[in-house]
Scaffold this motif. Structure first.
Motif, short mmCIF file in Angstrom:
data_model
loop_
_atom_site.label_atom_id
_atom_site.label_comp_id
_atom_site.label_asym_id
_atom_site.label_seq_id
_atom_site.Cartn_x
_atom_site.Cartn_y
_atom_site.Cartn_z
N LEU A 198 0.82 -1.15 0.28
CA LEU A 198 -0.12 -0.08 0.06
C LEU A 198 0.90 1.23 0.15
CD1 LEU A 198 -2.70 -1.21 2.54
CD2 LEU A 198 -3.09 -0.83 0.09
N GLU A 232 2.04 1.87 -3.51
CA GLU A 232 0.99 2.29 -4.38
C GLU A 232 0.89 3.88 -3.92
OE1 GLU A 232 -1.30 1.08 -6.54
OE2 GLU A 232 0.28 -0.20 -6.82
N TRP A 233 0.94 4.38 -2.63
CA TRP A 233 0.76 5.69 -2.47
C TRP A 233 1.70 6.37 -2.94
CZ3 TRP A 233 3.51 9.17 0.51
CH2 TRP A 233 2.61 10.43 0.87
N SER A 293 4.09 5.94 -5.39
CA SER A 293 4.19 6.02 -6.54
C SER A 293 3.12 6.95 -7.24
CB SER A 293 4.02 4.67 -7.39
OG SER A 293 2.97 4.07 -7.17
N PRO A 348 -2.28 4.91 -12.76
CA PRO A 348 -1.74 3.65 -12.70
C PRO A 348 -1.91 3.00 -14.20
CG PRO A 348 -4.16 3.74 -11.68
CD PRO A 348 -3.39 5.08 -12.15
N GLY A 401 3.42 3.58 -13.65
CA GLY A 401 2.24 2.79 -12.68
C GLY A 401 1.93 1.43 -13.06
N HIS A 444 4.76 -0.40 -10.77
CA HIS A 444 4.72 -0.36 -9.45
C HIS A 444 3.55 -1.19 -8.96
CE1 HIS A 444 7.28 3.23 -9.83
NE2 HIS A 444 7.80 2.75 -8.82
N ARG A 445 2.35 -1.15 -9.69
CA ARG A 445 1.29 -1.87 -9.32
C ARG A 445 1.76 -3.39 -9.35
NH1 ARG A 445 -4.06 -0.73 -9.37
NH2 ARG A 445 -3.46 0.97 -8.50
N SER A 502 3.49 -4.28 -6.24
CA SER A 502 2.65 -4.32 -5.08
C SER A 502 1.82 -5.49 -5.04
CB SER A 502 1.50 -3.00 -5.07
OG SER A 502 2.41 -2.01 -4.87
N LEU A 531 -6.21 -4.03 -6.14
CA LEU A 531 -5.19 -3.90 -6.91
C LEU A 531 -5.18 -4.66 -8.16
CD1 LEU A 531 -2.13 -3.85 -4.38
CD2 LEU A 531 -3.40 -2.06 -5.35
#
Length: 184
Positions: free
Chosen positions: A20, A23-24, A26, A105, A110, A113-114, A117, A158
């Motif tokens: 999390l 996510e935040w 990025s 995203p 994005g 990074h997703r 995660s 996600l």
């Protein structure tokens, strides 16, 4: 409750928190970079143009279908005669602003990074399943099941967003050396 169960639940919780936070961070970095590139400019969505601090307009100049971007450019003669040109742009063709059509995203960064995660969530799920397979007492199973439900919830959120949007990568063509038709 065994230390192994507490360690498994704690480590899974740490992995979910890390996912999390990634996510935040990025998303925050993406928003910040967009603000930096357009500092002082105002976007008017109703007429699809940018307005510079001097009141001049940047109109859509090019639409990049492959990267899903719109490039806006001011008229060169206006920018070249502007007293703030040195602080704004070094181009003799006018100031350019690039606006992505897709939100965060869905950019390549994005999605990267997703993906990281999602891998952390998958690792948390693996740790929890292994912990549940080794520890069967009711209190241990309840703790691990609760953490498992949280991990599935985060992963589902996600994953749904990851799959729902296009990658933005170009379609393969014969020039890329890819076979587009099945072999005989």
């Amino acid at each position: 409750m065994s230390p192994e169960t507490l360690l498994a639940a704690g480590y899974a919780g740490f992995l979910l928190l890390a996912a999390l936070v990634i996510e935040w961070l990025s998303a925050h970095t993406h928003r910040r970079s967009l603000r930096y590139r357009t500092a002082g400019f105002t976007y008017h969505e109703s007429i699809d143009h940018w307005e510079c601090p001097e009141g001049e307009h940047l109109w859509p100049h090019e639409f990049d279908h492959e990267r899903r971007l719109v490039r806006y450019r001011a008229k060169a003669h206006v920018c070249n005669g502007c007293p703030r040109k040195d602080a704004c742009t070094d181009s003799d063709r006018g100031r350019e602003i690039v606006r992505p059509l897709d939100p965060w995203p869905h950019s390549e960064a994005g999605r990267f990074h997703r993906g990281i995660s999602l891998m952390l969530v998958a690792l948390a799920l693996l740790v929890l399943v292994a912990g549940a397979a080794r520890n069967h007492r009711p209190d241990e199973a309840a703790l691990l099941l609760g953490a498992l439900v949280a991990a599935v919830g985060v992963g589902r959120h996600l994953w749904r967003d990851f799959r729902a949007h296009p990658t933005g990568f170009p379609e393969p063509t014969p020039s890329h050396g890819l076979r587009l038709t099945p072999p005989d």
